[in-house]
Structure formats: C-alpha cells, structure tokens
Design a protein around this motif. Structure first.
Motif, PDB file in Angstrom:
ATOM      1  N   VAL A   1     163.417  80.447   9.891  1.00  0.00           N
ATOM      2  CA  VAL A   1     163.171  79.312  10.781  1.00  0.00           C
ATOM      3  C   VAL A   1     163.614  78.015  10.120  1.00  0.00           C
ATOM      4  N   LYS A   2     163.231  77.833   8.871  1.00  0.00           N
ATOM      5  CA  LYS A   2     163.597  76.600   8.174  1.00  0.00           C
ATOM      6  C   LYS A   2     165.110  76.475   8.014  1.00  0.00           C
ATOM      7  N   ALA A   3     165.774  77.576   7.706  1.00  0.00           N
ATOM      8  CA  ALA A   3     167.229  77.539   7.557  1.00  0.00           C
ATOM      9  C   ALA A   3     167.896  77.176   8.878  1.00  0.00           C
ATOM     10  N   ALA A   4     167.418  77.756   9.985  1.00  0.00           N
ATOM     11  CA  ALA A   4     167.987  77.437  11.293  1.00  0.00           C
ATOM     12  C   ALA A   4     167.707  75.988  11.680  1.00  0.00           C
ATOM     13  N   MET A   5     166.513  75.504  11.356  1.00  0.00           N
ATOM     14  CA  MET A   5     166.200  74.100  11.622  1.00  0.00           C
ATOM     15  C   MET A   5     167.162  73.181  10.876  1.00  0.00           C
ATOM     16  N   ASN A   6     167.449  73.501   9.634  1.00  0.00           N
ATOM     17  CA  ASN A   6     168.371  72.683   8.857  1.00  0.00           C
ATOM     18  C   ASN A   6     169.765  72.674   9.475  1.00  0.00           C
ATOM     19  N   LEU A   7     170.197  73.816  10.024  1.00  0.00           N
ATOM     20  CA  LEU A   7     171.493  73.880  10.687  1.00  0.00           C
ATOM     21  C   LEU A   7     171.544  72.977  11.917  1.00  0.00           C
ATOM     22  N   ARG A   8     170.392  72.735  12.509  1.00  0.00           N
ATOM     23  CA  ARG A   8     170.317  71.869  13.691  1.00  0.00           C
ATOM     24  C   ARG A   8     170.075  70.406  13.331  1.00  0.00           C
ATOM     25  N   GLY A   9     169.914  70.114  12.054  1.00  0.00           N
ATOM     26  CA  GLY A   9     169.627  68.748  11.649  1.00  0.00           C
ATOM     27  C   GLY A   9     168.158  68.395  11.745  1.00  0.00           C
ATOM     28  N   PHE A  10     167.287  69.399  11.869  1.00  0.00           N
ATOM     29  CA  PHE A  10     165.846  69.191  11.895  1.00  0.00           C
ATOM     30  C   PHE A  10     165.302  69.210  10.460  1.00  0.00           C
ATOM     31  N   ASP A  11     164.021  68.901  10.341  1.00  0.00           N
ATOM     32  CA  ASP A  11     163.390  68.841   9.018  1.00  0.00           C
ATOM     33  C   ASP A  11     162.795  70.192   8.630  1.00  0.00           C
ATOM     34  N   GLY A  12     163.664  71.153   8.373  1.00  0.00           N
ATOM     35  CA  GLY A  12     163.194  72.451   7.913  1.00  0.00           C
ATOM     36  C   GLY A  12     162.813  72.411   6.445  1.00  0.00           C
TER      37      GLY A  12
ATOM     38  N   THR B   1     156.069  73.328   7.684  1.00  0.00           N
ATOM     39  CA  THR B   1     155.731  72.337   6.665  1.00  0.00           C
ATOM     40  C   THR B   1     156.939  72.202   5.742  1.00  0.00           C
ATOM     41  N   PRO B   2     157.687  71.110   5.837  1.00  0.00           N
ATOM     42  CA  PRO B   2     158.892  71.000   5.013  1.00  0.00           C
ATOM     43  C   PRO B   2     158.572  70.608   3.571  1.00  0.00           C
ATOM     44  N   PHE B   3     159.221  71.298   2.651  1.00  0.00           N
ATOM     45  CA  PHE B   3     159.128  70.982   1.231  1.00  0.00           C
ATOM     46  C   PHE B   3     160.518  70.668   0.694  1.00  0.00           C
ATOM     47  N   ALA B   4     160.567  69.784  -0.295  1.00  0.00           N
ATOM     48  CA  ALA B   4     161.822  69.530  -0.994  1.00  0.00           C
ATOM     49  C   ALA B   4     162.139  70.714  -1.903  1.00  0.00           C
TER      50      ALA B   4
ATOM     51  N   ASP C   1     156.730  62.960   6.007  1.00  0.00           N
ATOM     52  CA  ASP C   1     157.522  62.283   7.034  1.00  0.00           C
ATOM     53  C   ASP C   1     158.295  63.306   7.871  1.00  0.00           C
ATOM     54  N   GLY C   2     158.866  64.304   7.208  1.00  0.00           N
ATOM     55  CA  GLY C   2     159.556  65.360   7.939  1.00  0.00           C
ATOM     56  C   GLY C   2     158.606  66.145   8.818  1.00  0.00           C
ATOM     57  N   LEU C   3     157.405  66.405   8.328  1.00  0.00           N
ATOM     58  CA  LEU C   3     156.385  67.080   9.125  1.00  0.00           C
ATOM     59  C   LEU C   3     156.079  66.282  10.387  1.00  0.00           C
ATOM     60  N   ALA C   4     155.942  64.976  10.237  1.00  0.00           N
ATOM     61  CA  ALA C   4     155.651  64.117  11.392  1.00  0.00           C
ATOM     62  C   ALA C   4     156.765  64.202  12.426  1.00  0.00           C
ATOM     63  N   ARG C   5     158.017  64.220  11.975  1.00  0.00           N
ATOM     64  CA  ARG C   5     159.137  64.324  12.915  1.00  0.00           C
ATOM     65  C   ARG C   5     159.139  65.681  13.622  1.00  0.00           C
ATOM     66  N   ASN C   6     158.782  66.736  12.902  1.00  0.00           N
ATOM     67  CA  ASN C   6     158.712  68.054  13.531  1.00  0.00           C
ATOM     68  C   ASN C   6     157.657  68.095  14.630  1.00  0.00           C
ATOM     69  N   VAL C   7     156.530  67.442  14.391  1.00  0.00           N
ATOM     70  CA  VAL C   7     155.473  67.390  15.395  1.00  0.00           C
ATOM     71  C   VAL C   7     155.917  66.580  16.606  1.00  0.00           C
ATOM     72  N   GLU C   8     156.496  65.424  16.347  1.00  0.00           N
ATOM     73  CA  GLU C   8     156.949  64.559  17.440  1.00  0.00           C
ATOM     74  C   GLU C   8     157.964  65.270  18.330  1.00  0.00           C
ATOM     75  N   ARG C   9     158.859  66.044  17.735  1.00  0.00           N
ATOM     76  CA  ARG C   9     159.914  66.707  18.503  1.00  0.00           C
ATOM     77  C   ARG C   9     159.324  67.626  19.573  1.00  0.00           C
ATOM     78  N   VAL C  10     158.391  68.469  19.165  1.00  0.00           N
ATOM     79  CA  VAL C  10     157.874  69.451  20.120  1.00  0.00           C
ATOM     80  C   VAL C  10     156.918  68.820  21.134  1.00  0.00           C
ATOM     81  N   ILE C  11     156.177  67.825  20.715  1.00  0.00           N
ATOM     82  CA  ILE C  11     155.309  67.128  21.672  1.00  0.00           C
ATOM     83  C   ILE C  11     156.164  66.428  22.723  1.00  0.00           C
ATOM     84  N   ASP C  12     157.245  65.782  22.296  1.00  0.00           N
ATOM     85  CA  ASP C  12     158.131  65.099  23.238  1.00  0.00           C
ATOM     86  C   ASP C  12     158.802  66.065  24.207  1.00  0.00           C
TER      87      ASP C  12
END
Length: 306
Positions: A259-270, A20-23, A31-42
C-alpha cells in the motif's frame, strides 16, 4: 464524538485504514499522516481507522501513538468518526490509550490481551475493565493476525457488556461471519476488517468495512462501496475485479508495504514501513508500477500516477 449514542449512530460505512508514514530512518511523519486523513475525508469516506495493525502500532511507543491520536483528531475534528486503535500487549498501555482516545472524541479499538492460555472468561472480564474508560464506547477488535481469534460465542458475550459499540471482525470464515451478522444485529456496529473480501460480509448484513488498500486506491474502493450501497452488485463485482492483480501483489509482498509503495507511486504520503517490516524490494516495485499503470489506463479506477 461526545458519547456512546453518537458513536453508535455514526459507526457505519467505509472507513479508510490510514497509513502511518515513516521516513527511511524511522521518523514519524505527522504532517504526511494529516494529508492522508484529509484526502480520504475530502473524497467522502465515512470515517478513518488510525494506528491499527496496518497502521503499524506495534512498532510505535505509547507516546508516539498518543501524538498520532491527537494530530488526527485535530485534523478531522467532528467531520467524521475515527476509530483509534488502543490495542497493546501491556494492559496499562491499553487503559491509557483507551481513555485518551475517548477523551479526544474518537472511539478506541481494543483487542483481547496477548497472553498465553488466557481463558474466555478472563477475556470477557478484561473488556469489562476497559469499557468504563471511554466515554465514546469501545470497538471490539478481533485480529487473528496479531493475537487471539475470538469465537462468535465470545464476541457475543463481550458485545453484551455495556459500553461496547462496535466490532471489527478479522476472522472471515463464512460461518463466523453469518453468526456475527445475525447475533449482533442491533447490538453493535459490525465491520469487516478486510477490503480484499468485503462483499460477502456486507451482503450478510455487516454495517461496513475498513479498507487498507484505499490508501493507494481510494477512488476505486469508494466507488465499489457506493455500488454496493445502491444495490448494483454487477458494478460492484466488476470494480472489485478490476484491482485483482494489485491484490495478488499485496498478498505476495504484504500490507502495509504494498500500500505504501503504491501510494508513493501516486505522489501520496506513503513513506516507509518500520522494522521489522521492510519496504517493497525493487523487483516487486516494478511489478507494482506495471499494475498501477494498467489501472491508471482504465477510467473506472480513478487512479492517476505522479
């Protein structure tokens, strides 16, 4: 999902525990949460787990959690099953969120109440009260890190209640895993709650596992699961060993922070974590960057960096 029978049929495989991404100011990023869901489903994950302990549900209001449930179900529709964590310290909140989760087509995930000196009989009765609230059934959530650890005997009693369709098992004691894998076989779907050590429970007969670190390493965790399913234990073991250094950092600095820090390094919505958690400090972030760069250099990992 429309009912318990469909839930029973579809609850299996590898489920991404979606971050669950927070600012930085704590604002919820739907919106970031939605992108995280879409990524793994895809990518082909069998399902998602939303708003669990690593989804930071204790830091969210009931209204925020309801918004999260609605947004996720709008995104995935019926493409994949969703475990929606409706656990809480106030039974009134649990009842409200459990009913909503089932009505939306997800499967609510419930822990025992956080009450001192509650008896086993009282825990079982609590699940009897929760069971009728969800048309899709209930997943028993045994989460030792946030409350009471359910014994295999109590879990077996709860699993006998009509409406129980699954178990997310956080107690990874080998004796408990062995008993649960065999006692609950054919009764409810069984999920190992940790991707740090899921190979044993799956080999013991569990139906699947939920994975926090697939937020950061979705390709690698999925490849490991596919190797297990195909019976290629040698490849599964090698792939799991590949991210040991990452796991060491996750143990040292915590999930979901790492996990969130690593996601951010990958350009994901951590994004950030919410208080009382703290984002990974700069010195740890440099160690994590070095580990992620080594993973990115190995084509087996599937990792790319932003």
């Amino acid at each position: 999902m429309k009912d318990m029978e469909e839930a029973r049929a579809r609850l299996k495989g590898v489920f991404n525990i979606t971050m669950t991404p927070f600012a930085k100011d704590g604002a919820l990023d739907l919106d970031g949460l939605a992108r995280n869901v879409e990524r793994v489903i895809d990518l082909g994950y069998d399902g998602v787990l939303i708003g669990g302990t690593y989804g930071e549900f204790p830091t969210m209001t009931v209204a925020e959690r309801a918004d999260v449930f609605r947004r996720v179900m709008d995104v995935i529709g019926d493409r994949a099953p969703a475990m929606l964590c409706s656990a809480g310290s106030d039974p009134r909140d649990v009842f409200e969120l459990t009913r909503l989760a089932g009505d939306l087509g997800g499967v609510p995930m419930v822990t025992p109440p956080y009450v001192s000196e509650i008896t086993d009989d009282q825990i079982v009765e609590f699940f009897r009260e929760v069971a009728p609230l969800s048309k899709t059934g209930i997943i028993i959530y045994n989460a030792p890190g946030i409350g009471i650890t359910l014994s295999p005997g109590v879990i077996n009693r709860i699993a006998e209640i009509p409406g129980m369709v699954g178990l997310k098992q956080g107690d990874l004691n080998p004796t408990a895993i062995d008993r649960i894998a065999n006692d609950l076989r054919g009764k409810v779907a069984t999920f190992c709650a940790s991707d740090l050590a899921f190979l044993g429970p799956v080999m013991a007969g569990f139906d699947g596992f939920s994975t926090t670190n697939s937020g950061a390493l979705p390709e690698l965790v999925l490849a490991t699961w596919k190797a297990v399913r195909s019976g290629d234990a040698q490849t599964a073991t090698a792939l799991h060993a590949l991210w040991y250094d990452y796991r060491q950092l996750a143990r040292a600095f915590g999930q979901p922070q790492t996990v969130k820090a690593a996601m951010n390094l990958r350009g994901f919505d951590g994004g950030s974590v919410r208080l009382p958690l703290r984002d990974v400090p700069p010195e740890a972030l440099e160690k994590l960057r070095a580990v992620m760069e080594r993973l990115a250099a190995d084509p087996r990992s599937g990792v790319t960096l932003a």
